[in-house]
Design a protein around this motif. Structure first.
Motif, PDB file in Angstrom:
ATOM      1  N   GLY A  69       2.309  -4.670  17.539  1.00  0.00           N
ATOM      2  CA  GLY A  69       1.108  -3.869  17.721  1.00  0.00           C
ATOM      3  C   GLY A  69       0.315  -3.768  16.438  1.00  0.00           C
ATOM      4  O   GLY A  69       0.849  -3.922  15.336  1.00  0.00           O
ATOM      5  N   ALA A  70      -1.000  -3.490  16.604  1.00  0.00           N
ATOM      6  CA  ALA A  70      -1.899  -3.413  15.449  1.00  0.00           C
ATOM      7  C   ALA A  70      -1.562  -2.278  14.507  1.00  0.00           C
ATOM      8  O   ALA A  70      -1.645  -2.444  13.281  1.00  0.00           O
ATOM      9  CB  ALA A  70      -3.341  -3.291  15.938  1.00  0.00           C
ATOM     10  N   PRO A  71      -1.214  -1.053  14.973  1.00  0.00           N
ATOM     11  CA  PRO A  71      -0.945   0.049  14.039  1.00  0.00           C
ATOM     12  C   PRO A  71       0.157  -0.299  13.028  1.00  0.00           C
ATOM     13  O   PRO A  71       0.043   0.008  11.834  1.00  0.00           O
ATOM     14  CB  PRO A  71      -0.514   1.191  14.967  1.00  0.00           C
ATOM     15  CG  PRO A  71      -1.173   0.885  16.266  1.00  0.00           C
ATOM     16  CD  PRO A  71      -1.138  -0.605  16.378  1.00  0.00           C
ATOM     17  N   GLN A  72       1.199  -0.919  13.528  1.00  0.00           N
ATOM     18  CA  GLN A  72       2.283  -1.271  12.618  1.00  0.00           C
ATOM     19  C   GLN A  72       1.811  -2.274  11.560  1.00  0.00           C
ATOM     20  O   GLN A  72       2.168  -2.180  10.380  1.00  0.00           O
ATOM     21  CB  GLN A  72       3.464  -1.876  13.389  1.00  0.00           C
ATOM     22  CG  GLN A  72       4.201  -0.888  14.270  1.00  0.00           C
ATOM     23  CD  GLN A  72       3.542  -0.730  15.644  1.00  0.00           C
ATOM     24  OE1 GLN A  72       2.425  -1.199  15.850  1.00  0.00           O
ATOM     25  NE2 GLN A  72       4.226  -0.063  16.552  1.00  0.00           N
ATOM     26  N   ALA A  73       1.001  -3.241  11.960  1.00  0.00           N
ATOM     27  CA  ALA A  73       0.481  -4.231  11.014  1.00  0.00           C
ATOM     28  C   ALA A  73      -0.409  -3.577   9.958  1.00  0.00           C
ATOM     29  O   ALA A  73      -0.349  -3.921   8.768  1.00  0.00           O
ATOM     30  CB  ALA A  73      -0.306  -5.313  11.767  1.00  0.00           C
ATOM     31  N   ILE A  74      -1.235  -2.610  10.424  1.00  0.00           N
ATOM     32  CA  ILE A  74      -2.118  -1.912   9.478  1.00  0.00           C
ATOM     33  C   ILE A  74      -1.295  -1.135   8.452  1.00  0.00           C
ATOM     34  O   ILE A  74      -1.604  -1.099   7.265  1.00  0.00           O
ATOM     35  CB  ILE A  74      -3.080  -0.979  10.242  1.00  0.00           C
ATOM     36  CG1 ILE A  74      -4.064  -1.803  11.084  1.00  0.00           C
ATOM     37  CG2 ILE A  74      -3.835  -0.073   9.265  1.00  0.00           C
ATOM     38  CD1 ILE A  74      -4.953  -0.983  11.981  1.00  0.00           C
ATOM     39  N   VAL A  75      -0.230  -0.515   8.930  1.00  0.00           N
ATOM     40  CA  VAL A  75       0.646   0.249   8.015  1.00  0.00           C
ATOM     41  C   VAL A  75       1.253  -0.679   6.974  1.00  0.00           C
ATOM     42  O   VAL A  75       1.297  -0.343   5.768  1.00  0.00           O
ATOM     43  CB  VAL A  75       1.743   0.978   8.814  1.00  0.00           C
ATOM     44  CG1 VAL A  75       2.794   1.558   7.861  1.00  0.00           C
ATOM     45  CG2 VAL A  75       1.144   2.092   9.660  1.00  0.00           C
ATOM     46  N   ILE A  76       1.712  -1.842   7.436  1.00  0.00           N
ATOM     47  CA  ILE A  76       2.327  -2.797   6.506  1.00  0.00           C
ATOM     48  C   ILE A  76       1.316  -3.281   5.473  1.00  0.00           C
ATOM     49  O   ILE A  76       1.583  -3.310   4.265  1.00  0.00           O
ATOM     50  CB  ILE A  76       2.915  -3.989   7.282  1.00  0.00           C
ATOM     51  CG1 ILE A  76       4.064  -3.517   8.182  1.00  0.00           C
ATOM     52  CG2 ILE A  76       3.400  -5.077   6.325  1.00  0.00           C
ATOM     53  CD1 ILE A  76       4.536  -4.577   9.149  1.00  0.00           C
ATOM     54  N   VAL A  77       0.108  -3.659   5.948  1.00  0.00           N
ATOM     55  CA  VAL A  77      -0.948  -4.133   5.040  1.00  0.00           C
ATOM     56  C   VAL A  77      -1.331  -3.038   4.046  1.00  0.00           C
ATOM     57  O   VAL A  77      -1.498  -3.281   2.845  1.00  0.00           O
ATOM     58  CB  VAL A  77      -2.174  -4.611   5.835  1.00  0.00           C
ATOM     59  CG1 VAL A  77      -3.338  -4.895   4.893  1.00  0.00           C
ATOM     60  CG2 VAL A  77      -1.830  -5.861   6.627  1.00  0.00           C
ATOM     61  N   GLY A  78      -1.497  -1.794   4.566  1.00  0.00           N
ATOM     62  CA  GLY A  78      -1.858  -0.673   3.692  1.00  0.00           C
ATOM     63  C   GLY A  78      -0.804  -0.415   2.627  1.00  0.00           C
ATOM     64  O   GLY A  78      -1.113  -0.159   1.457  1.00  0.00           O
ATOM     65  N   ALA A  79       0.468  -0.481   3.052  1.00  0.00           N
ATOM     66  CA  ALA A  79       1.555  -0.250   2.097  1.00  0.00           C
ATOM     67  C   ALA A  79       1.566  -1.322   1.013  1.00  0.00           C
ATOM     68  O   ALA A  79       1.760  -1.026  -0.183  1.00  0.00           O
ATOM     69  CB  ALA A  79       2.890  -0.209   2.833  1.00  0.00           C
ATOM     70  N   LEU A  80       1.342  -2.588   1.425  1.00  0.00           N
ATOM     71  CA  LEU A  80       1.300  -3.671   0.441  1.00  0.00           C
ATOM     72  C   LEU A  80       0.115  -3.521  -0.516  1.00  0.00           C
ATOM     73  O   LEU A  80       0.221  -3.804  -1.720  1.00  0.00           O
ATOM     74  CB  LEU A  80       1.228  -5.027   1.151  1.00  0.00           C
ATOM     75  CG  LEU A  80       2.509  -5.476   1.862  1.00  0.00           C
ATOM     76  CD1 LEU A  80       2.250  -6.739   2.673  1.00  0.00           C
ATOM     77  CD2 LEU A  80       3.620  -5.721   0.835  1.00  0.00           C
TER      78      LEU A  80
END
Length: 605
Positions: A69-80
């Protein structure tokens, strides 16, 4: 000319163990320990952040695998992204602190090297070119500063390695043990380059020192070169030295560049082996996809600092070689040995040589069994052919050289018991070629007595020929003298040097008269300045003018390091000995009688 034909070590060079160098360098870093500590903490944070990046990506892949899902990807990108910003900020702080810390160490190291250089004996400067000494204080310390920053980069990578080893052990301990088993092989290969790297780096630094020395000699002697139309010669000699340095630098670059591809090939083989075994484990379902990705990424990040460390190990040899050359300069032992550090009242100026022997080399005696007493206030002239030992006597009195036998006393005290800085305050020295520093005439006069006022200097200057010599200077005492006093004539330089001694008010005055021709007006001014100094000091004059010799209380005649005659001018002439020969060779043409005879002969023809 042609003094830079090899890259051999200087006689004061020495080899230090790496441990010795590291301990001494650590002492220089001690005043910067606060900055270094904060930078070390920042390095740990960077290492942790670097290790966290693949872990974060691995966890993200696992999360997406379980719940795409997109939310999880956004969290990963934001964390990186936040992790990247944090790494940049921490690295900026680390770099800023390290630049200041290393700059402080370089300031301290150069100051110590310059201080040691300034305290070296004159023997040191007779035997070693100043350009090579300058290269150690400037180029070599700069080389070390560059490597010091590289070391901290390696430290950051090492911290990442430590963290990743723990992580990799947790993921797949069997593969990790295989990985760790390969490390000694890489380290042995890297250490194998160490000795070779140290050798080529030393030669490279000597090459740079030779280039600096060649440039300094050429620039200093450019007037002579132009006068004899030898510009092409000095260019040819510089080109030869420069090409020699180029060859040494090429060898250095080749050795250092070979390290990386050699180790990279070995690591490629190790990676292939581990990927193959790990692939089999993943195919068999022994580890999850995310865990396998983490191991592969971790393996890549593990090899990079190891590779960097191995490459930097050779580059670090550059820093250690530079430190070795600087410490060798600092550690050069003085040949002039003092037994005590006595502070002195104003000296009376009695000087007594007792059976003094001096040798510059074991097989070259300069003074043998010299015994001589100079009474307080006496004006003594030293005469003799070149190499008779005149300058050597002066160098012993000033403690520029060490004598090997006998004893030397000043005011009844052993000269070896004095504090040298304090003792030399009582000595005024004017060499044959007076040296002036860039600046004004008054700056050079004040050099011997920084506290004297402009008014007192001008008053003293006007005691010499009513100050007429000042009118020959474009701006009087504020005239710029140029580099080494090049804007002044030889006579003017001598006058400034004599004024420098006058404001010092020494107890012992030493003059090595210049042999260059000086116009009668300047010579009379010099004579007046001399009379002011001679009236208040014990004076030792290496005389080249008949007027100076005649005015002295006693004349010492030297030949091959021994006193063969002594007395005043008239008594020595009457003896018809060696002094009489010297008089006819060097002094007679300056006499009024000789000048009158020459004029009569000219009129007759």
């Amino acid at each position: 000319m042609g003094f830079f034909q090899d890259l051999e070590r200087e006689d004061y060079d020495r080899s230090y163990r790496d441990r010795e160098l590291v301990v001494r360098l650590a002492a220089h870093f001690r005043p910067q320990r606060r900055r270094v500590l904060i930078a070390a903490i920042a390095t740990v944070l960077m290492g942790a952040a670097g290790a966290a990046s693949p872990i974060l990506v691995s966890r993200g892949i696992g999360l997406l695998d379980q719940a795409p899902g997109a939310p999880q990807a956004i969290v990963i990108v934001g964390a990186l992204f936040l992790l990247g910003v944090l790494v940049w900020l921490v690295n900026w702080i680390r770099r800023r602190l390290l630049i200041r810390a290393v700059g402080g160490v370089m300031l301290d190291l150069r100051t110590e090297a310059f201080s040691a250089t300034a305290s070296h004996d004159m023997v040191f400067y007779d035997e070693h070119t100043s350009g090579k000494v300058v290269s150690r204080i400037t180029s070599d310390t700069n080389e070390f500063s560059q490597v010091a920053v590289l070391v901290t980069d390696v430290a950051s990578e090492v911290i990442q390695v430590g963290i990743l080893i723990v992580v990799l052990l947790a993921i797949e301990w069997r593969l990790t043990l295989w990985l760790l088993a390969m490390l000694p092989v890489f380290l042995l290969v890297a250490l194998g380059f160490r000795r070779l790297a140290r050798i080529v780096i030393r030669r490279s630094m000597r090459g740079i020192a030779n280039v600096n020395a060649s440039i300094k000699e050429a620039v200093t002697g450019i007037t002579v070169a132009k006068n004899f139309r030898q510009e092409e010669t000095i260019y040819s000699e510089f080109d030869q030295v420069n090409r020699q340095s180029y060859g040494a630098n090429v060898k250095r670059g080749f050795v250092l560049s070979v390290v990386f591809p050699t180790l990279n090939a070995m690591m490629g083989f190790g990676t292939a082996l581990l990927v193959y075994r790990g692939g089999l484990s993943a195919a068999a379902g022994a580890i999850a996809v995310g865990a396998w990705y983490l191991f592969v990424r971790g393996l890549d990040r593990f090899w990079f600092p190891i590779l960097s460390l191995s490459e930097f190990w050779s580059q670090i040899q550059g820093g250690l070689s530079a430190a070795e050359r600087v410490f060798a300069l600092i550690d050069t032992e003085s040949q002039v040995r003092q037994t005590d550090r006595l502070k002195l009242p104003r000296l009376q100026g009695q000087i007594r040589f007792e059976q003094v022997d001096l040798r510059y080399r074991p097989t070259e005696p300069v003074l043998e069994q010299l015994s001589l007493t100079i009474e307080p206030g006496e004006n003594l002239a030293l005469v003799g052919h070149t190499g008779a030992g005149k300058s050597s006597i002066v160098k012993l009195i000033t403690r520029f050289y060490e004598f090997q036998g006998g004893r030397l006393f000043v005011d009844g005290m052993d000269i070896r018991s004095f504090d040298l800085r304090d003792y030399r305050r009582h000595i005024g020295l004017v060499p044959q070629n007076p040296f002036l520093f860039s600046g004004t005439v008054i700056d050079n006069i004040r050099y011997a007595n920084p506290d004297i006022s402009d008014g007192n200097i001008e008053a003293l200057a006007r005691r010499i020929g009513s100050g007429e010599w000042l009118e020959t200077l474009p701006e009087g005492l504020q005239t710029e003298v140029g580099e080494r006093g090049a804007r002044l004539s030889m006579g003017q330089r001598q006058l400034v040097s004599l004024m420098r001694v006058l404001v010092q008010r020494p107890s012992i005055f030493i003059l090595d008269e210049a042999t260059a021709s000086i116009d009668p007006f300047t010579e009379s001014q010099i004579q007046e300045a001399l009379e002011l100094i001679l009236a208040e000091t014990t004076s030792i004059l290496i005389a080249h003018r008949l007027s100076t010799v005649r005015a002295c209380d006693r004349i010492i005649v030297l030949r091959q390091g021994r006193i063969i005659e002594q007395g005043d001018h008239h008594s020595l002439i009457a003896q018809s000995g060696h002094y009489s020969e010297l008089y006819n060779t060097y002094f007679r043409h300056q006499s009024l009688e000789y000048i009158q005879q020459a004029r009569q002969a000219a009129v007759a023809t």
